[in-house]
Design an enzyme around this catalytic site. Structure first.
Site, PDB file in Angstrom:
ATOM      1  N   CYS A   2       0.866  -1.176   0.000  1.00 57.70           N
ATOM      2  CA  CYS A   2       0.000   0.000   0.000  1.00 57.70           C
ATOM      3  C   CYS A   2       0.904   1.227   0.000  1.00 57.70           C
ATOM      4  O   CYS A   2       2.107   1.108   0.186  1.00 57.70           O
ATOM      5  CB  CYS A   2      -0.851   0.056   1.263  1.00 57.70           C
ATOM      6  SG  CYS A   2      -1.806  -1.438   1.561  1.00 57.70           S
ATOM      7  N   ARG A  33       1.318   1.708  -5.932  1.00 55.25           N
ATOM      8  CA  ARG A  33       1.534   0.728  -4.865  1.00 55.25           C
ATOM      9  C   ARG A  33       0.225   0.072  -4.422  1.00 55.25           C
ATOM     10  O   ARG A  33       0.229  -0.866  -3.609  1.00 55.25           O
ATOM     11  CB  ARG A  33       2.171   1.397  -3.653  1.00 55.25           C
ATOM     12  CG  ARG A  33       3.506   2.033  -3.923  1.00 55.25           C
ATOM     13  CD  ARG A  33       4.001   2.755  -2.693  1.00 55.25           C
ATOM     14  NE  ARG A  33       4.224   1.851  -1.590  1.00 55.25           N
ATOM     15  CZ  ARG A  33       5.366   1.208  -1.368  1.00 55.25           C
ATOM     16  NH1 ARG A  33       6.379   1.380  -2.171  1.00 55.25           N
ATOM     17  NH2 ARG A  33       5.485   0.405  -0.343  1.00 55.25           N
ATOM     18  N   TRP A  88      -3.855  -1.439  -1.051  1.00 59.50           N
ATOM     19  CA  TRP A  88      -3.843  -2.676  -1.839  1.00 59.50           C
ATOM     20  C   TRP A  88      -4.278  -3.731  -0.847  1.00 59.50           C
ATOM     21  O   TRP A  88      -3.505  -4.163   0.006  1.00 59.50           O
ATOM     22  CB  TRP A  88      -2.433  -2.932  -2.371  1.00 59.50           C
ATOM     23  CG  TRP A  88      -2.290  -4.253  -3.048  1.00 59.50           C
ATOM     24  CD1 TRP A  88      -1.813  -5.418  -2.504  1.00 59.50           C
ATOM     25  CD2 TRP A  88      -2.622  -4.561  -4.395  1.00 59.50           C
ATOM     26  NE1 TRP A  88      -1.831  -6.417  -3.433  1.00 59.50           N
ATOM     27  CE2 TRP A  88      -2.323  -5.929  -4.598  1.00 59.50           C
ATOM     28  CE3 TRP A  88      -3.161  -3.823  -5.457  1.00 59.50           C
ATOM     29  CZ2 TRP A  88      -2.530  -6.560  -5.822  1.00 59.50           C
ATOM     30  CZ3 TRP A  88      -3.364  -4.461  -6.664  1.00 59.50           C
ATOM     31  CH2 TRP A  88      -3.047  -5.807  -6.840  1.00 59.50           C
ATOM     32  N   ASN A 115       0.963   0.127   6.053  1.00 58.46           N
ATOM     33  CA  ASN A 115       1.340  -0.640   4.866  1.00 58.46           C
ATOM     34  C   ASN A 115       2.045  -1.883   5.388  1.00 58.46           C
ATOM     35  O   ASN A 115       3.000  -1.767   6.146  1.00 58.46           O
ATOM     36  CB  ASN A 115       2.287   0.223   4.010  1.00 58.46           C
ATOM     37  CG  ASN A 115       3.012  -0.563   2.945  1.00 58.46           C
ATOM     38  OD1 ASN A 115       2.495  -1.559   2.444  1.00 58.46           O
ATOM     39  ND2 ASN A 115       4.205  -0.119   2.595  1.00 58.46           N
ATOM     40  N   GLY A 116       1.569  -3.064   5.019  1.00 55.69           N
ATOM     41  CA  GLY A 116       2.187  -4.297   5.526  1.00 55.69           C
ATOM     42  C   GLY A 116       1.124  -5.231   6.067  1.00 55.69           C
ATOM     43  O   GLY A 116      -0.072  -5.034   5.811  1.00 55.69           O
ATOM     44  N   GLU A 565       6.753 -21.424 -19.422  1.00 50.92           N
ATOM     45  CA  GLU A 565       6.654 -20.075 -18.856  1.00 50.92           C
ATOM     46  C   GLU A 565       7.755 -19.180 -19.432  1.00 50.92           C
ATOM     47  O   GLU A 565       7.498 -18.027 -19.799  1.00 50.92           O
ATOM     48  CB  GLU A 565       6.728 -20.152 -17.322  1.00 50.92           C
ATOM     49  CG  GLU A 565       6.786 -18.825 -16.591  1.00 50.92           C
ATOM     50  CD  GLU A 565       5.674 -17.836 -16.934  1.00 50.92           C
ATOM     51  OE1 GLU A 565       4.690 -18.208 -17.585  1.00 50.92           O
ATOM     52  OE2 GLU A 565       5.820 -16.654 -16.574  1.00 50.92           O
ATOM     53  N   LYS A 569       7.199 -15.777 -21.721  1.00 49.29           N
ATOM     54  CA  LYS A 569       7.825 -14.485 -21.373  1.00 49.29           C
ATOM     55  C   LYS A 569       8.582 -13.933 -22.577  1.00 49.29           C
ATOM     56  O   LYS A 569       8.481 -12.765 -22.910  1.00 49.29           O
ATOM     57  CB  LYS A 569       8.828 -14.679 -20.253  1.00 49.29           C
ATOM     58  CG  LYS A 569       8.624 -14.505 -18.822  1.00 49.29           C
ATOM     59  CD  LYS A 569       7.623 -13.696 -18.151  1.00 49.29           C
ATOM     60  CE  LYS A 569       6.206 -13.870 -18.590  1.00 49.29           C
ATOM     61  NZ  LYS A 569       5.287 -14.297 -17.575  1.00 49.29           N
ATOM     62  N   GLU A 572       6.232 -12.836 -25.355  1.00 48.00           N
ATOM     63  CA  GLU A 572       5.385 -11.732 -24.938  1.00 48.00           C
ATOM     64  C   GLU A 572       6.093 -10.378 -25.003  1.00 48.00           C
ATOM     65  O   GLU A 572       5.511  -9.392 -25.446  1.00 48.00           O
ATOM     66  CB  GLU A 572       4.949 -12.003 -23.494  1.00 48.00           C
ATOM     67  CG  GLU A 572       3.931 -11.075 -22.934  1.00 48.00           C
ATOM     68  CD  GLU A 572       3.526 -11.494 -21.521  1.00 48.00           C
ATOM     69  OE1 GLU A 572       4.244 -12.296 -20.888  1.00 48.00           O
ATOM     70  OE2 GLU A 572       2.491 -11.002 -21.051  1.00 48.00           O
ATOM     71  N   HIS A 588      10.955 -37.123 -31.493  1.00 46.87           N
ATOM     72  CA  HIS A 588       9.731 -37.398 -32.253  1.00 46.87           C
ATOM     73  C   HIS A 588       9.437 -36.315 -33.286  1.00 46.87           C
ATOM     74  O   HIS A 588       8.317 -36.221 -33.781  1.00 46.87           O
ATOM     75  CB  HIS A 588       8.555 -37.566 -31.289  1.00 46.87           C
ATOM     76  CG  HIS A 588       8.716 -38.729 -30.360  1.00 46.87           C
ATOM     77  ND1 HIS A 588       8.736 -40.031 -30.801  1.00 46.87           N
ATOM     78  CD2 HIS A 588       8.934 -38.785 -29.032  1.00 46.87           C
ATOM     79  CE1 HIS A 588       8.920 -40.841 -29.776  1.00 46.87           C
ATOM     80  NE2 HIS A 588       9.053 -40.105 -28.675  1.00 46.87           N
ATOM     81  N   LYS A 687      -2.675  -5.860 -19.199  1.00 42.31           N
ATOM     82  CA  LYS A 687      -2.360  -6.562 -17.955  1.00 42.31           C
ATOM     83  C   LYS A 687      -3.481  -7.500 -17.557  1.00 42.31           C
ATOM     84  O   LYS A 687      -3.257  -8.624 -17.145  1.00 42.31           O
ATOM     85  CB  LYS A 687      -2.101  -5.518 -16.856  1.00 42.31           C
ATOM     86  CG  LYS A 687      -1.704  -6.114 -15.509  1.00 42.31           C
ATOM     87  CD  LYS A 687      -0.334  -6.756 -15.587  1.00 42.31           C
ATOM     88  CE  LYS A 687       0.035  -7.516 -14.343  1.00 42.31           C
ATOM     89  NZ  LYS A 687       1.049  -8.559 -14.627  1.00 42.31           N
TER      90      LYS A 687
END
Ligand code: UD1
Ligand code: M6R
Length: 692
Positions: A2, A33, A88, A115-116, A565, A569, A572, A588, A687
């Site tokens: 946050c 944040r 957040w 924050n935390g 993955e 990346k 992308e 194969h 996003k």
């Protein structure tokens, strides 16, 4: 994550409009944040009155709410303390109620922004409820305000710093914290433990020195460790503040004029300097466990314990950076920042959940459902993109620890097939955003079919988090780069903890569980080790992949999802065609592509499939291929091999993918940078994919 922001003016006349604008502008700078809700607390019109404004959504919504409420904006304050936060959510969904600041009581004797995560808030809540406090939010933060009031009521003559120390002593977990109180007008306590906090200072005259002495308690004062142990003890001792006669007191003279009279001053407290630089370039960074008291135009910095190895001064620095630079810290892009945040973000995923000492995992969000899930006939993981890969990566550990049949589905394909789902299925929806349309529709489909639904979601209050029966928040903090990096590793860790919880009832798996828990407890340090490879990976990308049209990524078993993955990346953000191939499948067909020119990356860390992977390696070498190997740093097999190597530490086989993916994230980043591409906003992508 946050953002918190505070503004204190001392002997500098400011009207309410200025104060509120300063707070709101500060919050706007910190919006990256967290942006699900925002709030401020400022002084009211009468003595001991507080005006608090809170609104769901972005800071702009809060601004509108304040305009609607029409407070007297012309009212002037010679000295004043205001605090604010952009949230957040980690505790409780985004709502006005859960939005910060939080209060001790309806009259706002104490207001807090935070924050935390306070991991022992439940214990504190129970305790405070037993003392007559009633809680009005789902947050962990509220207990801080209430604890402050409880202690204050018992010792109304207590100094603000002594009170703050007593409160902070009792809090476990991470915090960046601002406390404001009607009992200490125009003062703020700012504390930091694990969450950053910076103080900007603006004075009309030059500040006399460029440091502040830290003040330590005398021998005998409670240490933070001691306080944490006290949490187990009776409520009476738990809430007793330390003896204030034991505290060493001194006055910071930094902001005094030559004749010792306090000077007019303004202070800007912020989670990061991006919100401060427009006001002043003079800043002071708090260190972990610092408790700063801002009052009468001065800052005093206190520590809970003596001789704790930290410096006894805090330097007032001059920063010259541009705003954009500061938001990204020392990084050029959010993606890069997020890659480098991973040692911390996975700790946040495990915080309060993984007890490495007692080898226990507690996922509060699943507790009530875990026995139902153990009895289900299969677990279906449903996700898209990177989140789908994280499900594939943990399939093995779920099968091993739970012995429940596991299916992994791409949400869109699952829906296209209208796949059969039954009441005794458990369907797990994995999503960073919690808003991905394909996953959300698959969730609705599974709900209609009566299955138990579980979310593994980063964004608290998102649709998937709200619609699932239960779940785990991954707590990785906001991910801004379109390419998902830290969300992947946090999903991975959250799901391994999920598998560990499910397997807890099997005595035969105990040893294995302990081995995995031990592995998890050191992953963060291993991430740090791997991130040191950044420069060599950058050079490798410039030398080996320049002007290539295509790239093969090979992996086997649990490393095939890592290859998938990595390939996603690379595609992308660097727009380079990259294909992930299961090493066993080479012969194969794909082997036909291999020659001395085709760039190949092969993941070949030690596991039970190592010998088989070696066969594939030999097949490549025999065709003139020159694979770059991602292998263990301790691996003797390739010591003489004439090939490039990226050496990663070794961990438990089922966690190795967590480590192996980091070099691939770095490769994708440096490939894109090499092409001069916009890493944070790749073409054609967003996003959060909220369309089908
Ligand atoms: C809670 C805190 C967490 C803290 C921990 C310490 C919240 C939101 N989280 O975590 O920050 O570290 O206590 O004790 O208060 N849920 C869903 N679907 C999802 C995700 C979650 O229904 O996709 C539900 C869970 O079942 C739970 C609630 O949301 O009821 C919170 O989940 P989570 O944050 O994971 O819970 P804890 O691990 O207890
Ligand atoms: O928010 P979600 O995790 O549900 O998003 C799923 C995918 O759209 C996402 O992972 C996407 O593949 C990433 N941009 C990959 O980096």
């Amino acid at each position: 994550m946050c953002g918190i922001f505070g503004y204190i003016n001392y002997l500098v006349d400011r009207d309410r409009q200025f104060i509120i604008d300063t707070l709101l502008n500060g919050l706007s700078r910190l919006e990256y944040r967290g942006y699900d809700s925002a709030g401020i607390a400022v002084d009211g019109d009468k003595k001991n009155e507080v005006f608090a404004f809170k609104e769901v959504g972005k800071v702009a919504n809060l601004r509108e709410l304040i305009i609607e409420r029409k407070p007297n904006m012309a009212k002037s304050f010679e000295s004043h303390a205001g605090i604010s936060q952009t949230r957040w959510a980690t505790h409780g969904k985004p709502s006005r109620q859960n939005c910060h600041p939080h209060r001790s009581d309806p009259t706002w004797e104490f207001s807090v922004v935070h924050n935390g995560i306070i991991t022992n808030y439940k214990e504190l809540k129970v305790l405070l409820e037993s003392k007559g406090f009633s809680f009005e939010t789902e947050t962990d933060t509220e207990c801080i305000a209430k604890l402050a009031k409880y202690l204050y009521d018992q010792h109304p003559d207590i100094e603000f710093t002594v009170l703050a120390k007593a409160v902070i002593n009792k809090l476990e977990g991470a915090l960046g914290l601002l406390i404001k109180s009607v009992h200490y007008p125009h003062e703020v306590i700012a504390a930091r433990r694990g969450s950053p906090l910076v103080i900007g200072v603006r004075t009309s005259k030059k500040i006399q020195v460029d440091f502040i002495n830290v003040e330590y308690p005398e021998e005998g004062t409670l240490s933070a460790d001691q306080a944490s142990k006290d949490i187990q003890k009776s409520s009476a001792t738990l809430l007793a503040p330390p003896d204030k006669s034991l505290l060493h007191r001194s006055q910071s003279r930094v902001f005094l004029s030559d004749n010792g009279i306090p000077q007019p001053a303004e202070f800007f407290l912020s989670s990061d300097p991006s919100a401060v630089v427009e006001h002043t370039k003079k800043v002071l960074y708090l260190e972990d466990d610092d408790i700063a008291h801002i009052h009468d135009g001065q800052i005093n910095i206190h520590r809970l314990t003596k001789d704790d190895g930290t410096s006894n001064v805090r330097t007032i620095q001059t920063i010259e950076l541009e705003l954009q630079e500061i938001m990204k810290g020392k990084f050029d892009h959010f993606m890069q920042k997020e890659i480098f945040e991973q040692p911390e973000s996975i700790i946040n995923t495990m915080r309060g959940r993984l007890d490495a000492v007692n080898k226990k995992v507690t996922l509060g969000g699943l507790r009530q459902y875990i026995s139902t899930i153990r009895r289900c006939r299969r677990i279906i993981f449903i996700a898209c993109g990177t989140s789908y890969h994280s499900c594939m990566a943990v399939r093995g550990v779920f099968e091993e620890l739970t012995e429940i049949p596991i299916a992994i589905e791409l949400a869109s394909d699952f829906l296209d097939r209208q796949a059969p789902v039954f009441r005794d299925d458990t369907c797990v929806f994995v999503s960073q955003s919690g808003e991905t349309a394909d996953s959300l529709m698959a969730l609705r489909y599974c709900l209609e079919h009566g299955a138990l639904t579980v979310g593994v979601v980063n964004v608290v209050g998102s649709s998937i988090s709200l619609l699932t029966h239960c779940g785990v928040h991954t707590n990785a903090g906001p991910e801004i780069g379109v390419a998902s990096t830290k969300a992947y590793t946090s999903q991975f860790v959250a799901m391994v903890m999920f598998a560990l919880s499910l397997g807890e009832d099997r005595a035969s798996k105990q040893k294995r569980r302990e081995e995995i828990i031990e592995g998890l407890s050191i992953v963060s340090d291993q991430f740090r080790e791997i991130l040191k490879l950044n420069e060599s990976i950058k050079d490798m990308c410039a030398n080996l992949f320049k002007d290539q049209k295509s790239l093969l990524l090979l992996g086997r078993g649990a490393q095939f999802p890592t290859a998938l993955e990595g390939a996603l990346k690379i595609k992308e953000i660097s727009y380079l065609h990259c294909e992930a191939v299961m090493s066993g499948e080479l012969k194969h067909g794909v082997l036909a592509l291999v020659d001395e020119n085709l760039p190949i990356i092969m993941i070949i860390t030690r596991d039970n499939l190592f010998t088989k992977s070696l066969n594939a390696y030999q097949q490549l070498i025999a065709r003139g291929g020159r694979p770059i190997l991602i292998c263990n740093s301790t691996e003797p097999e390739f010591s003489a091999a004439q090939t490039e190597k990226i050496a990663v530490p070794k961990t438990v086989d089922c966690l190795q993918g967590l480590l192996n993916v980091i070099p691939l994230q770095l490769i994708s980043y440096w490939l894109a940078i090499g092409e001069g591409l916009n890493v944070d906003f790749p073409r054609n992508l967003t996003k959060s994919v909220t369309v089908e």
